[in-house]
Each structure stands twice: as structure tokens, then as C-alpha cells.
Scaffold this active site. Structure first.
Site, short mmCIF file in Angstrom:
data_model
loop_
_atom_site.label_atom_id
_atom_site.label_comp_id
_atom_site.label_asym_id
_atom_site.label_seq_id
_atom_site.Cartn_x
_atom_site.Cartn_y
_atom_site.Cartn_z
N LYS A 100 -13.01 -17.11 32.19
CA LYS A 100 -13.91 -17.67 30.80
C LYS A 100 -12.78 -18.93 30.45
O LYS A 100 -11.75 -18.91 30.45
CB LYS A 100 -13.69 -16.54 29.65
CG LYS A 100 -14.64 -15.46 29.91
CD LYS A 100 -14.77 -14.69 28.69
CE LYS A 100 -15.80 -13.29 29.17
NZ LYS A 100 -17.20 -13.64 28.81
N ARG B 55 -22.16 -4.80 33.63
CA ARG B 55 -23.23 -4.06 34.09
C ARG B 55 -22.69 -3.35 35.51
O ARG B 55 -23.04 -2.27 36.18
CB ARG B 55 -24.54 -5.02 34.49
CG ARG B 55 -23.96 -6.30 35.48
CD ARG B 55 -24.99 -7.50 35.55
NE ARG B 55 -24.85 -8.09 34.18
CZ ARG B 55 -25.39 -9.45 33.84
NH1 ARG B 55 -26.47 -9.58 34.63
NH2 ARG B 55 -25.23 -9.83 32.88
#
Ligand code: BES
Ligand code: MN
Ligand code: ZN
Length: 497
Positions: free
Chosen positions: A280, A354
Site C-alpha cells: 500500500k 477474503r
């Protein structure tokens, strides 16, 4: 703060602050009328003077009101009596605690339970008042070097109720509300703890602590070795880049009959999300201490349920891991095999939530759940779609969706249902594996839910994307919000009927 109840004439109550509502057109509430009567029209005079118009959430503190035993009387605007509703009531409650903090009354009496709100009973009003009061009083002080100066001397607050019968009901409501706020507080504290303290091991220890505090809760920790044995290749692909061992935390609350199928809540517990090799950007990365807010809400809901001693079985599951880049971290392009046997092409290591969740959702098959709700700060796209007000909700079952929607409306911890149509599934197809872990820029929150839907076919399930609602990452109001604990607790209560 300690909460209690009281009946009788509020003008006679000896308190440091008595809180009464007034409506917009100068119309007095029952308690305001009593105080006005005792003080021979003092309130009406003040209102006439125009210092307070009764607009929603407006406040005015009066001192030494004649013939009234309270040292202060706080007038609170209710807006118009015709339009007052649940949402406005909570905004008013928040204004009351803000003002009460300013006057720092040791003990006070709040007359707002008498306000009529369409469709809401006394228990609801008391719950919202206590929820807002506790929220207004909350401070995260665990990481302060020296204990912050205790600038609050507030000790107790009584709620005024009409008669003795109401009092019993009200005292019970204080009990359930306190259980809820204890859960919310734990959720905020865990959420606000930084990544160097709140590691997967820290969360596992917290679960063990709950098991020792509550006879109704037992805890089991699935360690990485066992995960390997179970074939949790997706979970392992996330945690392998970190020096902190990942933990799959199982907390079982037994309040129902042994045979009652449990309701399972599963939280994303990424204790820090750097993005992994798909790193990020640096600015704002600190916000990713909050990537375990789903997990924190599972802890909070478990505490609330145990405190409320709900006669049902609830299993809380936390998928705890840290997402770091390292020489052993997963690479974009890696293909892993999940516990379900399905394979995943990891096109972006930053779509890690996920990956830990899919194996946790497969693991819980063995519990034969009545329903399953997972909670995750799953996608930035969710914030783009719904902002900070609604939690995105996806469901493969109409009943679960309806219960969550109703629970959200009632607790004002609202969800908005999003589509889980087959049409979107194509976006996560992969030519090499059974699926990819990302589905492109479009409909990012939906394709994340589509991914999870491929692992939840065996039970009634809903997914809550709380990326926009569980925390404020920066700014003056920075911090975990405690959402969606009110929603989850209300949802679970609704499964009792
Ligand atoms: N934890 C983030 C999602 C997130 C972002 C939560 C901002 C709260 C605030 C999640 O793991 C993530 O990085 N998601 C990616 C997915 C993308 C790579 C498909 C995202 O949203 O950008
Ligand atoms: Mn991520
Ligand atoms: Zn994440």
C-alpha cells in the site's frame, strides 16, 4: 457511569443536574411542566426570552431554578413533537452527554425516557440513551504513558420512569444495555490498539481471557501447524509473510440446548495490513491498524451475548493474521489451494481479507450453523459506494438478509443490501486457477463478496463489509466506532423467536 432508575416528581429530585426536554414550539414535556410548575413559570419565562427555542439537540443549562431541588436543570430541545423519530432521539442523547460532560455533574437525572417515539418502547429508549452516553464518555487511554487527568467526576445517572411497573422493565433494560455497551467498549479498545500490540497472538490471548471470565464461553486456537494439516492454503498464504504467527480463534458460547444449531459470526482479523508485496502507499497506511475491526466486533458481540446470557448457542470465529511483505511473502501470481479444495490465483496480495476468510468459512462447516454472518473491513470500494453510514450487506438467504436489515433499522446500526448476482461472478474467473482473488476496479465490494460466496454454499450466510462504518481512520473523530456490535447483538436477539 452507573445507571439507575427513579420515579416521582423531577422537581423534587436532589441531583446536580436534571435533564428535561422541551419541544420546538415552546411546548413542554411532562417533566418540564412539573419543573415549570414548581418554579412558578420560570422555564416558560426563559423560553419566551428566546434563549432556547427547543430546536433538536439544542441545550441550555439553568442554575438554581426556584423551588427545584436540582442544582442545575438542563433543557434539551426535542424539535417538533410531531416529527420526532428514532434517529433524532439518538442525536439528542448525544448532545445531552456532550453538555453533561461540560458541567461535570457527579449525579444526574435524565427525564428523556418519557419522550414518545413512534414504534419504540421504553427498553429501546433506555438502550439508545445508555449507548449514546457511553459512546460520548469513551476515551482510548490504554496507550497513554501517564494516566490522563481524570477530568470527569460524573458517577451516576438515573433515568426517570413513570411508575413502579415501568421501573422493573427499565432496570432490566439497563442490564441489557450495559451488556451491549461493555461489548462496544471492548470492540473499540481492540480496534484502537496499534499493530505492534494487537497481534494475532494478542487476540488469541484475549479469547482465552474471555473463556476464563465467562463460564459460558470456551476457546480453541487453531495454530498454523494445524492449519497446514487442514489444507488452509489461502490463510497460510497471507500469514507466511509475517513473523507473527497467524491464529484461527474459535469462541463457543453455550446458552442454548446442546442440540441447538449455533449462529456463527466470523471476523476478519488482519492486525495490520501493509498490502504485502502489493504494498500500500505510505500515506494513510497507519489506518490499517483497523483492519481487525471485524474481529473486534466478534469479540464485542460475544461479550454482550454472554453478559445478556442469551438462551442460544453462538460461535465467534476470528481469522487473525498480519499481512506483511517479506522474503517469504506470497507473490502476485501465486496460486494456492484453499481448505475447500478450490484453487486461487493471488493477483493482488492486498486482497488478503477474503483469503483468510475463505478458509475460516470452510472450517466452520463442521458446526452445522443455523446462520453465518461474517464481518470484515474488506474493501475500499465499499467506502466509495456507501460512505460511512451504511454497512454493505450481502446474503445468500432472504431470511438472514431481512433479519439483518430489520436489526439495523432498529439499532440504527444500519446495513444496505447489495447484489450478489451470478452476473458479477465472471469478474473473478481465472484462466489458470478456479478463481482469482480480485475482480478488477468495477464493483470491488461486490466481487469480494462473490469470492466469499463461493465458500459459503452449505449454509445460510450474510457478509458485512464494514470498511466504511467500523472506524474513522484519521481526523478529530479518529477511532473505532464499535459498529456493527449493536447490529449483531440485535440480529442474534431476533434469532431467539
Ligand atoms: N483492508 C483493506 C480494505 C480497506 C481499505 C478497509 C480502506 C478499510 C479502509 C483490504 O484488505 C484491501 O486492501 N482491499 C483492496 C482490495 C483490492 C486490492 C482488490 C482495496 O480495497 O483496495
Ligand atoms: Mn489489503
Ligand atoms: Zn485488509
Amino acid at each position: 457511569m452507573k445507571y439507575g432508575t427513579r420515579t416521582g416528581n423531577p422537581a423534587k429530585a436532589r441531583t446536580q443536574c436534571t435533564i428535561v426536554g422541551i419541544y420546538e414550539n415552546g411546548q413542554l414535556t411532562t417533566s418540564a411542566r412539573e419543573i415549570d410548575k414548581a418554579s412558578k413559570g420560570y422555564l416558560k419565562k426563559i423560553i419566551k426570552r428566546g434563549d432556547i427555542k427547543g430546536k433538536s439537540a439544542q441545550t441550555l443549562v439553568l442554575h438554581d431554578v426556584p423551588n427545584v431541588n436540582a442544582t442545575r436543570v438542563m433543557l434539551v430541545g426535542m424539535g417538533s413533537a410531531e416529527t420526532i423519530d428514532a434517529a433524532r432521539y439518538t442525536v439528542i442523547a448525544r448532545a445531552v452527554i456532550t453538555q453533561l460532560k461540560a458541567v461535570n455533574a457527579k449525579n444526574s437525572l435524565c427525564c428523556l425516557p418519557e419522550i414518545g417515539i413512534p414504534g419504540k418502547d421504553l427498553g429501546w429508549k433506555i438502550t439508545r440513551l445508555i449507548e449514546q452516553f457511553e459512546s460520548g464518555l469513551y476515551q482510548f487511554t490504554e496507550m497513554k504513558g501517564s494516566p490522563p487527568e481524570n477530568d470527569s467526576e460524573m458517577e451516576s445517572l438515573d433515568l426517570l420512569v413513570a411508575e413502579r411497573e415501568e421501573q422493573e422493565l427499565a432496570n432490566a433494560a439497563i442490564g441489557t444495555a450495559s451488556a451491549l455497551t461493555a461489548g462496544i467498549k471492548l470492540t473499540k479498545d481492540l480496534g484502537n490498539l496499534p499493530g505492534n500490540i494487537c497481534t494475532p497472538t494478542y487476540l488469541a490471548d484475549k479469547a482465552k481471557q474471555l473463556a476464563s471470565e465467562y463460564a459460558s464461553i470456551t476457546t480453541k486456537i487453531v495454530e498454523e501447524k494445524e492449519m497446514e494439516r487442514l489444507g488452509m492454503g489461502a490463510f497460510m498464504s497471507v500469514t507466511r509473510g509475517s513473523d507473527q504467527p497467524g491464529k484461527l480463534i474459535i469462541m463457543k458460547y453455550k446458552g442454548g440446548k446442546p442440540k441447538d444449531a449455533p449462529h456463527v459470526i466470523v471476523g476478519k482479523g488482519i492486525t495490520f495490513d501493509t498490502g504485502g508485496i502489493s504494498l500500500k502507499p505510505g500515506a494513510g497506511m497507519h489506518e490499517m491498524i483497523y483492519d481487525m475491526c471485524g474481529a473486534a466486533s466478534v469479540f464485542g458481540a460475544m461479550v454482550a451475548v454472554a453478559e445478556q446470557q442469551l438462551p442460544m448457542n453462538v460461535i465467534g470465529v476470528v481469522a487473525a493474521a498480519e499481512n506483511m511483505p517479506s522474503g517469504d511473502a506470497s507473490r502476485p501470481g501465486d496460486i494456492v489451494t484453499t481448505m475447500s479444495g478450490q484453487t486461487v490465483e493471488i493477483l493482488n496480495t492486498d486482497a488478503e481479507g477474503r483469503l483468510v476468510l475463505c478458509d475460516a468459512l470452510t472450517y466452520i462447516d463442521q458446526f452445522n450453523p443455523a446462520t453465518v454472518v461474517d464481518i470484515a473491513t474488506l474493501t475500499g470500494a465499499c467506502i466509495i459506494a456507501l460512505g460511512n453510514h451504511a454497512t454493505a450487506m450481502y446474503a445468500n438467504d432472504e431470511g438472514v438478509a431481512e433479519d439483518l436489515t430489520a436489526a439495523g433499522e432498529d439499532s440504527l446500526d444500519r446495513v444496505w443490501r447489495m447484489p450478489l448476482w451470478e452476473d458479477y461472478q465472471a469478474q473473478i474467473n481465472s484462466p489458470f486457477a478456479d478463481m482469482a482473488n480480485i475482480g478488477g476496479r468495477e464493483a470491488g465490494s461486490i466481487t469480494a463478496a462473490c469470492f466469499l460466496a463461493r465458500y459459503t454454499k452449505k449454509y445460510r450466510w450474510a457478509h458485512l463489509d464494514v470498511a466504511g462504518t467500523a472506524f474513522r481512520g484519521s481526523g478529530p473523530a479518529k477511532g473505532a466506532t464499535g459498529r456493527p456490535v449493536p447490529l449483531l447483538v440485535e440480529y442474534l436477539n431476533r434469532q431467539l423467536d
